[in-house]
Design an enzyme around this catalytic site. Structure first.
Site, PDB file in Angstrom:
ATOM      1  N   SER A 113      -2.512   0.414  -5.851  1.00 53.82           N
ATOM      2  CA  SER A 113      -1.598  -0.639  -6.281  1.00 53.82           C
ATOM      3  C   SER A 113      -2.301  -1.766  -7.036  1.00 53.82           C
ATOM      4  O   SER A 113      -2.955  -1.521  -8.045  1.00 53.82           O
ATOM      5  CB  SER A 113      -0.820  -1.173  -5.076  1.00 53.82           C
ATOM      6  N   HIS A 114      -2.230  -2.980  -6.508  1.00 54.20           N
ATOM      7  CA  HIS A 114      -2.753  -4.152  -7.205  1.00 54.20           C
ATOM      8  C   HIS A 114      -4.201  -4.461  -6.806  1.00 54.20           C
ATOM      9  O   HIS A 114      -4.746  -5.463  -7.235  1.00 54.20           O
ATOM     10  CB  HIS A 114      -1.863  -5.350  -6.877  1.00 54.20           C
ATOM     11  N   ASP A 277       2.011  -4.665 -12.019  1.00 51.04           N
ATOM     12  CA  ASP A 277       0.722  -4.510 -11.331  1.00 51.04           C
ATOM     13  C   ASP A 277       0.027  -3.194 -11.660  1.00 51.04           C
ATOM     14  O   ASP A 277       0.459  -2.454 -12.543  1.00 51.04           O
ATOM     15  CB  ASP A 277       0.910  -4.662  -9.816  1.00 51.04           C
ATOM     16  N   ASP A 279      -0.162  -0.157 -10.477  1.00 50.79           N
ATOM     17  CA  ASP A 279       0.556   1.124 -10.521  1.00 50.79           C
ATOM     18  C   ASP A 279       2.000   0.967 -11.000  1.00 50.79           C
ATOM     19  O   ASP A 279       2.778   1.921 -10.945  1.00 50.79           O
ATOM     20  CB  ASP A 279       0.523   1.801  -9.147  1.00 50.79           C
ATOM     21  N   ASP A 281       4.669  -0.913  -9.947  1.00 51.02           N
ATOM     22  CA  ASP A 281       5.872  -1.094  -9.128  1.00 51.02           C
ATOM     23  C   ASP A 281       6.244  -2.561  -8.907  1.00 51.02           C
ATOM     24  O   ASP A 281       7.374  -2.855  -8.534  1.00 51.02           O
ATOM     25  CB  ASP A 281       5.799  -0.315  -7.802  1.00 51.02           C
ATOM     26  N   ARG A 282       5.319  -3.492  -9.151  1.00 52.46           N
ATOM     27  CA  ARG A 282       5.660  -4.909  -8.973  1.00 52.46           C
ATOM     28  C   ARG A 282       6.033  -5.559 -10.307  1.00 52.46           C
ATOM     29  O   ARG A 282       5.675  -5.045 -11.370  1.00 52.46           O
ATOM     30  CB  ARG A 282       4.473  -5.682  -8.387  1.00 52.46           C
ATOM     31  N   LYS A 376       9.778   0.612  -5.590  1.00 50.23           N
ATOM     32  CA  LYS A 376      10.102  -0.557  -6.397  1.00 50.23           C
ATOM     33  C   LYS A 376       9.637  -0.271  -7.818  1.00 50.23           C
ATOM     34  O   LYS A 376       8.798   0.590  -8.037  1.00 50.23           O
ATOM     35  CB  LYS A 376       9.485  -1.815  -5.817  1.00 50.23           C
TER      36      LYS A 376
HETATM   37  C1  G1P Z   1       2.528  -6.721   0.940  1.00 52.69           C
HETATM   38  C2  G1P Z   1       3.842  -7.424   0.681  1.00 52.69           C
HETATM   39  C3  G1P Z   1       4.994  -6.505   1.024  1.00 52.69           C
HETATM   40  C4  G1P Z   1       4.863  -5.208   0.221  1.00 52.69           C
HETATM   41  C5  G1P Z   1       3.487  -4.597   0.452  1.00 52.69           C
HETATM   42  C6  G1P Z   1       3.265  -3.378  -0.443  1.00 52.69           C
HETATM   43  O1  G1P Z   1       2.442  -6.356   2.303  1.00 52.69           O
HETATM   44  O2  G1P Z   1       3.929  -8.622   1.412  1.00 52.69           O
HETATM   45  O3  G1P Z   1       6.220  -7.138   0.741  1.00 52.69           O
HETATM   46  O4  G1P Z   1       5.863  -4.294   0.597  1.00 52.69           O
HETATM   47  O5  G1P Z   1       2.476  -5.552   0.153  1.00 52.69           O
HETATM   48  O6  G1P Z   1       3.348  -3.699  -1.804  1.00 52.69           O
HETATM   49  P1  G1P Z   1       1.657  -7.238   3.412  1.00 52.69           P
HETATM   50  O7  G1P Z   1       0.248  -7.402   2.915  1.00 52.69           O
HETATM   51  O8  G1P Z   1       2.358  -8.561   3.477  1.00 52.69           O
HETATM   52  O9  G1P Z   1       1.792  -6.444   4.680  1.00 52.69           O
HETATM   53 ZN    ZN Z   2       1.885  -1.633  -6.747  1.00 52.66          ZN
END
Ligand code: G1P
Ligand code: ZN
Length: 541
Positions: A113-114, A277, A279, A281-282, A376
């Protein structure tokens, strides 16, 4: 080409979270590490012989190596066909789209992801099921159990497949099809949104910047925004996926997407800005000198959804994660549709989407999406905003302010304390859990509800406890505390603060000021400074 059974021994801790197995690249580079996990996944699935597997990732360092390993293992394990994105690329929402569009049995998505990439960065892999969504917990638990006893995996002795050109290859008895990573996703977007209206918007001189943050959405944004919708070249910034994301942190927020924030400030800057981000999805949405909180973005999109062809018939319902602000609830109320409050994490939306109970969902953490896929979707949110802008022909700020005038404004902020001592963070939460605050007064307000959020899925009845401590005030203001489930170093304490302001004349204040008394009360109540040693949060969004 011969199928080979390789003897192996289990690794410690191959436990996938909801976002899959996420580790340092160096961990994934150990011999047999990825192989063990992939074989554990395959061993836990029902009969997939002859069926389709989708494979692709966000292009980060190690992506290409991992794809070749997976292709050979998929062939040796009897998959009928593997669809792999050209160059090994598939954004997370695009992978979800392809799984659904092609009737695949499932997919393997390679991403962290990010999180930063590169040889010293992170890598990850997750399995998505045939609905296009992340595997449910019982599947990820089974995979973990299997990984602890695995003693062999199957692969094929074969040359690497050319994944850089579209085409078909036969690997053992399995067809490997290298697909255009964008085509099916772009076709889906064209079905949902009014591309003619958006084209006309750009033709009229409307300008935007999309910051792909050197990550996976670059090719998607160029193909859709610049090629199909006629946005001028240069609209997409940082549009070439780099294995280390250019050394950056591909997370679309005000801190990490600083190039975009700078580009959107001042007179003469573009009308609209967005970022996604690692991948894809954000999403983050900006107007000229104007930031749209993800909670407001969900509410505005819900209120304007029928302007988009794919949602013209209206919404079945809305879902938001518990810490996301109540702005969407007020839209749902006005529309006369249900609004579900789920624990943090996209997986809780899956069952509501599959059951047709909700159409839109969102999280305060820059995640927005709909029933079109089961992840997402960053670019989808950007296109929905473009569709709304094309139909309303008002600025982003004007649309959001009109929304506040109609529904009231929810002042909202999230304060993150990253990398705090894990024992201190758990101790802080434990102490909070032990308090009994319902009926008391705090920050000059009555506490109407104080609890640790628990959720029962209305579709399958499954329950999830300890999802965040809530202080809900009689006037609707709220303080929420939870510990991150995705952080990799120490613990991350997240504090979410909100307050509803119905009076339109009092809606032009900086949220940090509008929420100052609640922010102070949140710190005092949890003894944040004394227990973590932190006087200030690391990140404020
Ligand atoms: C974080 C975000 C949450 C999201 C997740 C995956 O998780 O707060 O909303 O679904 O990344 O992208 P957290 O680190 O708060 O558990
Ligand atoms: Zn992501």
């Amino acid at each position: 080409m011969t199928v080979k059974t390789v003897a192996t021994t289990p690794f410690e801790g191959q436990r996938p979270g909801t976002s899959g197995l996420r580790k340092k690249v160096r961990v994934f580079q150990q011999p047999h590490y990825l192989e063990n996990f992939v074989q554990s996944i395959f061993d836990c699935l029902d009969d997939f012989s002859g069926r389709i597997l989708v494979v692709g990732g966000d292009g980060r360092f190690h992506n290409r190596v991992a794809v070749q390993t997976i292709l050979k293992m998929a062939a040796a394990n009897g998959w009928g066909r593997v669809l792999v994105g050209q160059g090994g690329i598939l954004s997370t929402p695009a992978a979800s789209c392809v799984i659904r569009a092609r009737g695949a049995f499932g997919g393997l998505i390679l991403s962290a992801s990010h999180n930063p990439g590169g040889p010293d960065g992170d890598f990850g892999i997750k399995y998505n099921t045939g609905n296009g969504g992340p595997a449910p917990e019982r599947v990820t638990e089974a995979i973990h159990d299997r990984s602890r006893v695995l003693d062999r995996y199957r692969t094929l002795e074969a040359d690497d497949i050319d994944i850089d050109h579209p085409g078909r290859h036969l690997l053992g008895g399995t067809i490997i099809e290298v697909i255009d990573p964008v085509a099916e996703y772009a076709a889906l977007m064209e079905n949902l949104f009014d591309f003619d209206a958006i084209r006309a918007l750009f033709a009229g001189g409307f300008s935007m910047r999309f910051d792909a943050m050197n990550a996976v959405t670059g090719p998607y944004a160029r193909a859709i925004l610049e090629e199909r919708l006629g946005a001028p070249a240069g609209t997409v910034m940082n549009g070439t996926p780099l294995e280390d994301f250019g050394g950056g942190h591909p997370d679309p927020n005000l801190v990490h997407a600083h190039d975009l924030v700078a580009a959107l400030s001042g007179a003469g800057s573009p009308d609209f800005g967005a970022a996604s981000d690692g991948d894809g999805d954000r999403n983050m949405i900006l107007g000229r000198d104007f930031y749209v909180t993800p909670s407001d973005s969900l509410a505005v999109l819900a209120a304007n959804a029928t302007l988009c062809p794919g949602y013209a018939k209206g919404l079945a319902g809305i879902a938001r994660s518990m810490p996301t602000s109540g702005a969407a609830d007020r839209v749902a109320k006005k529309l006369g549709i249900p609004c579900y409050e789920t624990p943090t994490g996209w997986k809780f939306f899956g069952s509501l989407l599959d059951a047709g109970r909700v159409t839109l969902c969102g999280e305060e953490s820059f995640g927005t999406g709909s029933d079109h896929v089961r992840e997402k979707d960053g670019l989808w949110a950007v296109l929905m905003w473009l569709n709304v802008l094309a139909r309303r022909r008002e600025s982003v700020a004007a649309i959001v302010k009109a929304h506040w005038a109609e529904y009231g404004r929810t002042y909202y902020s999230r304060h993150d304390y990253e990398g705090v001592d894990a024992d201190a963070a758990h101790g802080l939460m434990e102490r909070l859990r032990g308090l009994s605050l319902t009926g008391t007064r705090l920050a000059g307000r009555d506490v109407a509800l104080f609890d640790d959020f628990a959720y029962t899925d209305p579709v399958d009845g499954s329950t999830s406890a300890h999802q965040g401590i809530r202080v809900v005030f009689a006037d609707g203001a709220r303080i929420v505390y939870r510990l991150s489930g995705t952080g990799t170093e120490g613990a991350t304490l997240r504090v979410y603060i909100e307050r509803f302001e119905p009076d339109a004349s009092a809606q032009d204040t900086d949220p940090q000021i509008a929420l100052a008394d609640l922010i102070r009360a949140a710190g005092d109540l949890a003894e944040i400074k004394a227990r973590t040693g932190r006087a200030e949060p690391t990140v404020i969004t």
